[in-house]
Design an enzyme around this catalytic site. Sequence first.
Site, PDB file in Angstrom:
ATOM      1  N   LYS A 115       0.735  -1.243  -0.074  1.00 13.58           N
ATOM      2  CA  LYS A 115      -0.059   0.046   0.130  1.00 13.58           C
ATOM      3  C   LYS A 115       0.975   1.110  -0.071  1.00 13.58           C
ATOM      4  O   LYS A 115       1.439   1.538   1.165  1.00 13.58           O
ATOM      5  CB  LYS A 115      -0.777   0.048   1.214  1.00 13.58           C
ATOM      6  CG  LYS A 115      -1.876   0.948   1.069  1.00 13.58           C
ATOM      7  CD  LYS A 115      -3.072   0.914   2.424  1.00 13.58           C
ATOM      8  CE  LYS A 115      -4.064   2.118   2.441  1.00 13.58           C
ATOM      9  NZ  LYS A 115      -3.896   3.356   2.032  1.00 13.58           N
ATOM     10  N   TYR A 225      -1.371   0.286  -9.952  1.00 20.27           N
ATOM     11  CA  TYR A 225      -2.011  -0.730  -9.345  1.00 20.27           C
ATOM     12  C   TYR A 225      -3.496  -1.470  -9.907  1.00 20.27           C
ATOM     13  O   TYR A 225      -3.901  -2.268  -9.175  1.00 20.27           O
ATOM     14  CB  TYR A 225      -1.739  -1.033  -7.839  1.00 20.27           C
ATOM     15  CG  TYR A 225      -2.113   0.335  -7.414  1.00 20.27           C
ATOM     16  CD1 TYR A 225      -3.426   0.893  -7.581  1.00 20.27           C
ATOM     17  CD2 TYR A 225      -1.349   1.318  -6.607  1.00 20.27           C
ATOM     18  CE1 TYR A 225      -4.141   2.130  -6.729  1.00 20.27           C
ATOM     19  CE2 TYR A 225      -1.764   2.491  -6.053  1.00 20.27           C
ATOM     20  CZ  TYR A 225      -3.252   2.803  -6.281  1.00 20.27           C
ATOM     21  OH  TYR A 225      -3.626   4.151  -5.836  1.00 20.27           O
ATOM     22  N   CYS A 406      13.545  30.994  29.465  1.00 19.59           N
ATOM     23  CA  CYS A 406      14.103  30.751  28.350  1.00 19.59           C
ATOM     24  C   CYS A 406      15.542  30.285  28.075  1.00 19.59           C
ATOM     25  O   CYS A 406      16.474  31.049  28.992  1.00 19.59           O
ATOM     26  CB  CYS A 406      14.060  31.858  27.419  1.00 19.59           C
ATOM     27  SG  CYS A 406      14.537  31.722  25.568  1.00 19.59           S
TER      28      CYS A 406
HETATM   29  S1  IVH Z   1      -6.488  -0.446  -5.175  1.00 14.47           S
HETATM   30  C1  IVH Z   1     -10.936   0.311  -5.678  1.00 14.47           C
HETATM   31  N1  IVH Z   1      -3.892  -0.703  -4.451  1.00 14.47           N
HETATM   32  O1  IVH Z   1      -4.744   3.443  -1.034  1.00 14.47           O
HETATM   33  C2  IVH Z   1      -9.303   0.284  -5.213  1.00 14.47           C
HETATM   34  N2  IVH Z   1      -4.797   1.347  -3.648  1.00 14.47           N
HETATM   35  O2  IVH Z   1      -7.113   3.651   1.036  1.00 14.47           O
HETATM   36  C3  IVH Z   1      -8.580   1.289  -5.556  1.00 14.47           C
HETATM   37  N3  IVH Z   1      -3.323   2.751  -2.301  1.00 14.47           N
HETATM   38  O3  IVH Z   1      -7.149   5.344  -2.782  1.00 14.47           O
HETATM   39  C4  IVH Z   1      -7.493   1.138  -4.796  1.00 14.47           C
HETATM   40  N4  IVH Z   1      -1.558   1.417  -2.719  1.00 14.47           N
HETATM   41  O4  IVH Z   1      -4.702   5.768  -3.052  1.00 14.47           O
HETATM   42  C5  IVH Z   1      -4.984   0.315  -4.503  1.00 14.47           C
HETATM   43  N5  IVH Z   1      -1.512  -1.205  -4.237  1.00 14.47           N
HETATM   44  C6  IVH Z   1      -2.467  -0.387  -4.115  1.00 14.47           C
HETATM   45  C7  IVH Z   1      -2.582   0.723  -3.526  1.00 14.47           C
HETATM   46  C8  IVH Z   1      -3.456   1.704  -3.242  1.00 14.47           C
HETATM   47  C9  IVH Z   1      -1.930   2.520  -2.256  1.00 14.47           C
HETATM   48  C10 IVH Z   1      -4.094   3.910  -1.965  1.00 14.47           C
HETATM   49  C11 IVH Z   1      -4.923   4.549  -3.150  1.00 14.47           C
HETATM   50  C12 IVH Z   1      -6.286   4.412  -2.599  1.00 14.47           C
HETATM   51  C13 IVH Z   1      -6.246   4.270  -1.098  1.00 14.47           C
HETATM   52  C14 IVH Z   1      -7.144   3.336  -0.376  1.00 14.47           C
END
Ligand code: IVH
Length: 671
Positions: A115, A225, A406
């Site tokens: 993530k 992603y 101070c």
């Molecule tokens: S998938 C419908 N994959 O996390 C699914 N999101 O909390 C869409 N993010 O808005 C998101 N890494 O900005 C997806 N490997 C990953 C991700 C990811 C970071 C972020 C993204 C999303 C947020 C959701």
Amino acid sequence: MTKEQAKTRIEELSKELDEHNYRYYVLSKPSISDFEFDKLLEELNKLEKEQPEFLKSTSPTQRVGGQITKEFASVKHKYPMLSLGNTYSDEELKDFDDRVKKGLSDSYEYVCELKFDGVAIGLTYKRGLLMQAVTRGDGEQGDDVTANVKTIRSVPLQLRGNDYPDEFEIRGEIILPRKEFDAINREREELGDALLANPRNAASGTLKMQDSSVVASRNLDCFLYVIMGEKLPFKTHYNNLEEAKKWGFRISEHMKKCKDIHAVLDYIKEWDKKRHTLGFDIDGVVIKINSFEQQKALGFTAKSPRWAISYKFKAEQVSTLLEKITYQVGRTGSITPVANLKPVLLAGTVVKRASLHNADIIEKLDVRLGDTVYVEKGGEIIPKITGVDLSKRPAHSQKTLYCTHCPECNALLVREESEANHFCPNETGCPPQIKGKIEHFVSRKAMNIDSLGGETIAALFEKKLITNVADIYDLKKEDLLPLERMAEKSVNNLLKGIEESKQVSFERLVYGLGIRHVGETTARKLAYAFKNIESLMKSGTEELMDVGDVGEVIAKSIIAHFQNRKNLEIIGRLKNKGLKFELSEQALASKTDKLSNLSFVVSGVFTRFSRDQLKSLIEQNGGKNTGSVSSKTNYLLAGENMGPEKLKKAEKLGVKLITEEEFAKMIGYVL
Ligand code: IVH
């Protein structure tokens, strides 16, 4: 070289450079040195300048930016940009798995991904060309940041091969690698600019910069992603992303198929441990159902897919010895207690210091010298103390007594009832406050004397050449030349910058004065409300509080600032030097009271004005902008595609809806 030859060479070079970009940024397997790359790029650049008709918008030379975007256009997403449900424990994740099991009749497979902690982006490609890059915005519509995204070298401008769908959208995250983030902050520190809190904020700020050549210099990166479109080559998420790698996209090599929830939990455990080896920030793992058919069967809730979820890592915690508490004095005299720790490894870096925030926190945690304390690092750069391991407290330890004087100038500290922090009242005699005030005064959003950096200010202060902001305007060439790293050219530059700053507008000057609690927006509002320094200085609490944003604390601080004799002396001297202590004719002319006492919410997309324009028109005409609809809202200035929640609330509360045309009429703006 003939025209024909130039054309061929331009094509060859473009292809070769694209290939090297791909090897470097996507595969992380460069096959030539940076120097060789730059030489090829230079050759291409030269040829394109000589034969501009052969310059393509997808040329590798176009990565350096240069385009200025005044306002980012608002664009509606073809597919809404949803967020993900979060889980924080193995149990919650198993509950998710149970829900998935119930929703599907067949066996299923997960794909686990990192993530990325950055800014979400949607990229649209048509016939292999990058057409548009749009931020998430409110999920329904976002900002068109194409010019800036084009500078990101891992984002292909033209796809490789010819086996990609005619039209599709690919989404991912724009991130700022740690190394780049640290470099930016090192530079900011030198300039005396406020440090950026974390790479995510920095990425997001960078993406919204107007000058794309600055964006190019920041070296953002982008991982993709999610891919969406009608004619995707495969029926699974994993295979499509693997395929997208071949088209030139950067897909994380850490994406992994997992046959069941146990494998998912192993993946999470592995990355929770290894996350600091990555070179960029992640804040968890995203788990997705692999098959599109099964994704479809599970569907969506109002906000997020039922076929995907995120698992957020806990902030990492370690314990270590508290060796000493020191106190830091900020620009405005605000005191921050700092825990000096026995160095300890946390989240990939050695931590020696952590903020203790203020006297109340110390009291609440009952932190004492010699304690073993818990240190945590969230997304922020400064770690915090979150607790004390009482089992390790030494016998006879003493309760911490907060400092009373101070540490820099020994003045007796004060603490206002309504405030969390103590502060040093010796505004004009306490060295870090003096230097900090000067740094603030010359900063970009104030007087913008950019050649006067933190180091020069410190040197001038040491030599007693400047002890307040008015002294800047008395500086002479012979004062500056003896300073280290100050050659004739830089001295001239600096003096020119100082001279030019005399033309800076009244509102920025008010901000530059560095009145406690008066930020950029409040300064602007004060400038517009009082129009010149005399009436601002004369105003009492009530008049000040009539200005939107100004509450009692700010009003008191403004009054105190102008009661200080030294401050008055400084203002007098600045005035004599010709600084602008009143609103310009132009600003005066555009300021009215037409909307006084009226509160507005601006929402949606407009055709005649941008949202920001509308907001400044509201302020210029004496009205107030607020973010959400409440019973105090007088008008909802509604554009197209505005948020349905706002609309519902406005209807419920009987808030009047007006169009941009009606608004223009209200302020007498001829369209
Ligand atoms: S998938 C419908 N994959 O996390 C699914 N999101 O909390 C869409 N993010 O808005 C998101 N890494 O900005 C997806 N490997 C990953 C991700 C990811 C970071 C972020 C993204 C999303 C947020 C959701």
